[in-house]
Each structure stands twice: as C-alpha cells, then as structure tokens.
Scaffold this motif. Sequence first.
Motif, PDB file in Angstrom:
ATOM      1  N   ILE A  39       0.968  -0.798  -0.278  1.00  0.00           N
ATOM      2  CA  ILE A  39      -0.138  -0.016   0.146  1.00  0.00           C
ATOM      3  C   ILE A  39       1.308   1.249  -0.093  1.00  0.00           C
ATOM      4  O   ILE A  39       1.818   1.523   0.563  1.00  0.00           O
ATOM      5  N   GLU A  40       0.326   2.492  -0.597  1.00  0.00           N
ATOM      6  CA  GLU A  40       1.411   3.881  -1.157  1.00  0.00           C
ATOM      7  C   GLU A  40       1.302   4.182  -0.006  1.00  0.00           C
ATOM      8  O   GLU A  40       0.034   4.627   1.471  1.00  0.00           O
ATOM      9  N   SER A  41       2.889   4.967   0.323  1.00  0.00           N
ATOM     10  CA  SER A  41       2.748   5.966   1.604  1.00  0.00           C
ATOM     11  C   SER A  41       1.843   6.241   2.836  1.00  0.00           C
ATOM     12  O   SER A  41       1.076   6.251   3.778  1.00  0.00           O
ATOM     13  N   THR A  42       1.838   4.686   3.510  1.00  0.00           N
ATOM     14  CA  THR A  42       1.192   3.884   4.690  1.00  0.00           C
ATOM     15  C   THR A  42       2.455   3.256   5.869  1.00  0.00           C
ATOM     16  O   THR A  42       3.308   2.942   5.897  1.00  0.00           O
ATOM     17  N   TRP A  79      10.898   5.882  -0.516  1.00  0.00           N
ATOM     18  CA  TRP A  79       9.916   6.167  -1.754  1.00  0.00           C
ATOM     19  C   TRP A  79       9.476   4.555  -2.241  1.00  0.00           C
ATOM     20  O   TRP A  79      10.573   3.850  -2.300  1.00  0.00           O
ATOM     21  N   THR A  80       9.074   4.921  -4.044  1.00  0.00           N
ATOM     22  CA  THR A  80       8.075   3.573  -3.933  1.00  0.00           C
ATOM     23  C   THR A  80       9.808   3.018  -4.727  1.00  0.00           C
ATOM     24  O   THR A  80       9.618   1.713  -5.003  1.00  0.00           O
ATOM     25  N   LEU A  81      10.040   3.735  -6.044  1.00  0.00           N
ATOM     26  CA  LEU A  81      10.728   2.520  -6.651  1.00  0.00           C
ATOM     27  C   LEU A  81      12.165   2.108  -6.134  1.00  0.00           C
ATOM     28  O   LEU A  81      12.477   0.796  -5.606  1.00  0.00           O
ATOM     29  N   THR A 128      -1.266   0.756 -10.100  1.00  0.00           N
ATOM     30  CA  THR A 128      -1.450   1.988 -10.553  1.00  0.00           C
ATOM     31  C   THR A 128      -0.856   2.765 -10.372  1.00  0.00           C
ATOM     32  O   THR A 128      -1.262   4.180  -9.557  1.00  0.00           O
ATOM     33  N   ASN A 129       0.938   2.568 -10.299  1.00  0.00           N
ATOM     34  CA  ASN A 129       1.590   3.635  -9.854  1.00  0.00           C
ATOM     35  C   ASN A 129       2.597   3.443 -11.144  1.00  0.00           C
ATOM     36  O   ASN A 129       3.494   2.533 -11.144  1.00  0.00           O
ATOM     37  N   GLU A 130       3.193   4.689 -11.516  1.00  0.00           N
ATOM     38  CA  GLU A 130       4.358   5.092 -12.935  1.00  0.00           C
ATOM     39  C   GLU A 130       5.373   4.506 -12.592  1.00  0.00           C
ATOM     40  O   GLU A 130       5.599   4.041 -13.467  1.00  0.00           O
ATOM     41  N   GLY A 260       2.782  -1.356   4.126  1.00  0.00           N
ATOM     42  CA  GLY A 260       3.233  -0.999   2.868  1.00  0.00           C
ATOM     43  C   GLY A 260       4.182   0.191   2.693  1.00  0.00           C
ATOM     44  O   GLY A 260       5.522  -0.819   2.652  1.00  0.00           O
ATOM     45  N   ASP A 261       4.375   0.768   0.961  1.00  0.00           N
ATOM     46  CA  ASP A 261       6.241   0.884   0.408  1.00  0.00           C
ATOM     47  C   ASP A 261       6.632   0.978   0.983  1.00  0.00           C
ATOM     48  O   ASP A 261       7.780   1.464   1.032  1.00  0.00           O
ATOM     49  N   HIS A 262       6.107   2.624   1.667  1.00  0.00           N
ATOM     50  CA  HIS A 262       7.143   3.860   2.620  1.00  0.00           C
ATOM     51  C   HIS A 262       5.970   4.254   3.699  1.00  0.00           C
ATOM     52  O   HIS A 262       4.697   4.078   3.243  1.00  0.00           O
ATOM     53  N   GLY A 263       6.784   5.215   4.317  1.00  0.00           N
ATOM     54  CA  GLY A 263       5.550   6.098   4.918  1.00  0.00           C
ATOM     55  C   GLY A 263       5.009   6.949   4.290  1.00  0.00           C
ATOM     56  O   GLY A 263       5.097   7.462   2.814  1.00  0.00           O
ATOM     57  N   GLY A 273       5.588  14.656   3.145  1.00  0.00           N
ATOM     58  CA  GLY A 273       5.882  13.475   1.930  1.00  0.00           C
ATOM     59  C   GLY A 273       6.522  12.297   2.070  1.00  0.00           C
ATOM     60  O   GLY A 273       6.066  11.801   3.454  1.00  0.00           O
ATOM     61  N   HIS A 274       7.643  12.000   1.209  1.00  0.00           N
ATOM     62  CA  HIS A 274       8.291  10.896   1.270  1.00  0.00           C
ATOM     63  C   HIS A 274       8.905  10.751   0.578  1.00  0.00           C
ATOM     64  O   HIS A 274       9.860  11.490  -0.742  1.00  0.00           O
ATOM     65  N   GLY A 275      10.587   9.700   0.868  1.00  0.00           N
ATOM     66  CA  GLY A 275      11.368  10.312   0.126  1.00  0.00           C
ATOM     67  C   GLY A 275      12.746  10.899  -0.060  1.00  0.00           C
ATOM     68  O   GLY A 275      13.957  10.217   0.471  1.00  0.00           O
TER      69      GLY A 275
HETATM   70 ZN   LIG Z   1       5.393   4.703  -2.474  1.00  0.00          ZN
END
Ligand SMILES: [Zn+2]
Length: 402
Positions: A39-42, A79-81, A128-130, A260-263, A273-275
């Motif tokens: 889950i994104e940003s959780t 962050w996601t990648l 659904t994430n680029e 989560g993929d990150h917080g 945000g995040h990263g």
């Molecule tokens: Zn993410």
Amino acid sequence: MILLGLACSGEPVEPVPAVEPVADTRPVPTSPSIVLITIESTRADHLLQWGYARDTMSTVGVFSERGRRFDRAYSPAPWTLPSMASLFTGLRPSELGVVSAEHVVPDEASTLAEELSAVGYDTAFFGTNEFFDGHGLEQGFARYQNEVGASGLKTATAVRSYIDAREGTRPLFLAVHIFEPHCPYLAPKGLRGMHSEEPPGRMLTDVEWDAMGDCYRKDRDLGKTLAAYDEELMAADSVIDALWGAARPFRDDAIWIVTGDHGEAFWEHGDFGHGRQLDDEQIHVPLAVMGTGWHDVDERPVSTAWIAGSIREIAGLDPAGPTLGAPAAIVVSETSYDVERAVAISAEGRVLVDAETGVHVDGQVDEAAALAAIQVEARFTPQVRVVDEAVRARLRALGYAQ
Ligand SMILES: [Zn+2]
C-alpha cells in the motif's frame, strides 16, 4: 469451404500448420499461493493495531490478528521505486543499483516473480503507480497490469477477472500495489469528509504551506490534512477487502502479506510526504502476515525487504538472506532522493549517516548498527564520506571495522 492448400489464383500453397500450444512442462508445486499487497505511503502509526486512535484499516487489522503483526517493520527506502525493487529481490536499493528514478532493476537481478515462475507458480501483478512502468519491476510476471490513474477498486475488479479466468492447479504469486493513500488525499465520496468534524489541529506555517505543493497540501489545518489522509487509508483498506473477495477460490489456503511501500511525513521532523528522510514516519510501516501458522506479535525490528526471503522459503527455495521468521539483528534503510542518507536500526537504537550532517546516534549506542550504517555509507556516491576517522577508529578498536 476447405481450400485444400489452393490459393484463389489456383497456385498450390503450403498448408499452414495448426499452432500447437506450448506445453507448460514446469512442475506443479505443492507450496501455497502467496498474495503480497503493498500500500502506498502507509505509516504504521496511523493504524489502530499499531497504536492509532482511529480504526483506519480494519481489514489489515484482522489479518494482523489472525496472523503475525510486526510492530517494528521498516521499508528499505522511503519512496516507491527503491523500496519495491528491494521487496521484489530482497536486496537493498544500493546493492541492486536502484536508487534514483532513472534506474531500472537490472535484467541479471533475480526477482521473486522470476524465481517463483521457474518453480511452477503462476505470477501476476496489478498496480496503478507510474514507477511500475519501465523500471524492470515486471520481470518474471506472466501477467502484468499497471494502470496509472485507475482506482484500487477497479484494480480489484481486474484481479477478480484474472482469478476467475485461471485454469489448472498451479499456486499463484499475486502482487498488488494500492495507490490510494498517495497524495492528493481525496478519498472516494463515501469516505470523504468522514473525519472533517474532528477538533482542529495546528495551522501550517506559510513556509510549510508553500513547500508542500498542490499534491500534498489540503488544508491549512494540519488536522484536516491528516483526516483526509486517514480517509485514503480507509479507501485502501476497502480495496484489500475486495481483493480478499476476489481471491475466494484459494484465499483460505494462501499466505497473505500486507505492508506499506514506505510511510508519509506531516512535518514531524521538518519534512512532508516521503522520499528524503529516514525518520519513522517515512519508513515505519504496518506489516501483517497471515496463513503461515503464526498467531502473535513480533516486536523485533524487521525490514520489509526480508519479505523476499520469507516468500522464497514458503516456495521451498533458498531464502538467500534474512527472513521475517529469522531476521538479522540490524535493519537498514537508505535514500539518495535528496541528500544521501542511511539508517541502521537495532532493537536498542538507531544510527543515521547523513551526507550533510554526519552521524547521529539515537538510543543506546549500538556498535553493530553503527557498522551497518558505515557499510551502507560505503555505497554512497564515491565523493561522499561522512563517518569521521574518530568513529572509524573506535569501531576498528572494537574489531568491527577494517
Ligand atoms: Zn510509494
């Protein structure tokens, strides 16, 4: 009409042989299906089971109660990648060479989907994430669907169609990434505004408001922004509930892993945000594992990168690294998003190595954690060396460093 190899011109032509389907000669494993939901940003501290006041993700809560709740799970990057590349391989982002948005998971990397496919699993990804396009994360998935902009519920419908159309008895490795909690925080109508009557929070300063940009800023009242974020967590949870429904043919025998993929930060440590940062709000994520026979709470620090080792183990493969059941003593998380940073977290404390500000130790000084941070620092870009010689000498004297 049967032409018997004659074209309209009357010239004889070679008959076209019927295409025989290629036989799938892979063995059919007896190991269970595995569902990996990210889950994104959780951030963990926004779920009831991880200590929050609101019950934002009741389905994740049920999974955690029916299985194992990991109280201290950290993403390998904020962050996601890099985080997802790490989850799909078990390697740290710097080991894999995926630390910036231009990087691609190399072909020679061995991904979970490739390994599970090789031993006979069906493999499918829906997201659904680029970042799931063009970054090598598709390696090994026989079915790969990334529809940027689609809702999580639409994704769940696609998953249901895929599952309903499946034939045969192979176990499935299904990975699904849910985007909802990513900014902008705009939950579907049924959930939007649920918490808008909450008491006001603090007002964002002009500097904070300007820094956040259109995607992140919601309301000058930070409490309202947090409420909107929580509504998105609820939306993501309803997607997980829909996935549970979609998986009904095999769900009771499957292993379910949700994280989560990150917080996501809301100015707790001067960031949103995040990263960029490695404080808990950006890397401490919920993690629940159901179906393995575990029924407990694990308070040890673990990395979500170790999910890879556990999945390999479930599939009868060499875990090739730490697992959630046999974690290493030190968790490492890292980022190169803005400033190069790495953090090493042990049960007792944390050591942050920051290319701008140096070394920071929180909690009990832990030499092993310091060493882990230094080892990761060695993978920073060559000109970055922030651990000073005094620290190195102290570690060397203790026999930790060369
Ligand atoms: Zn993410």
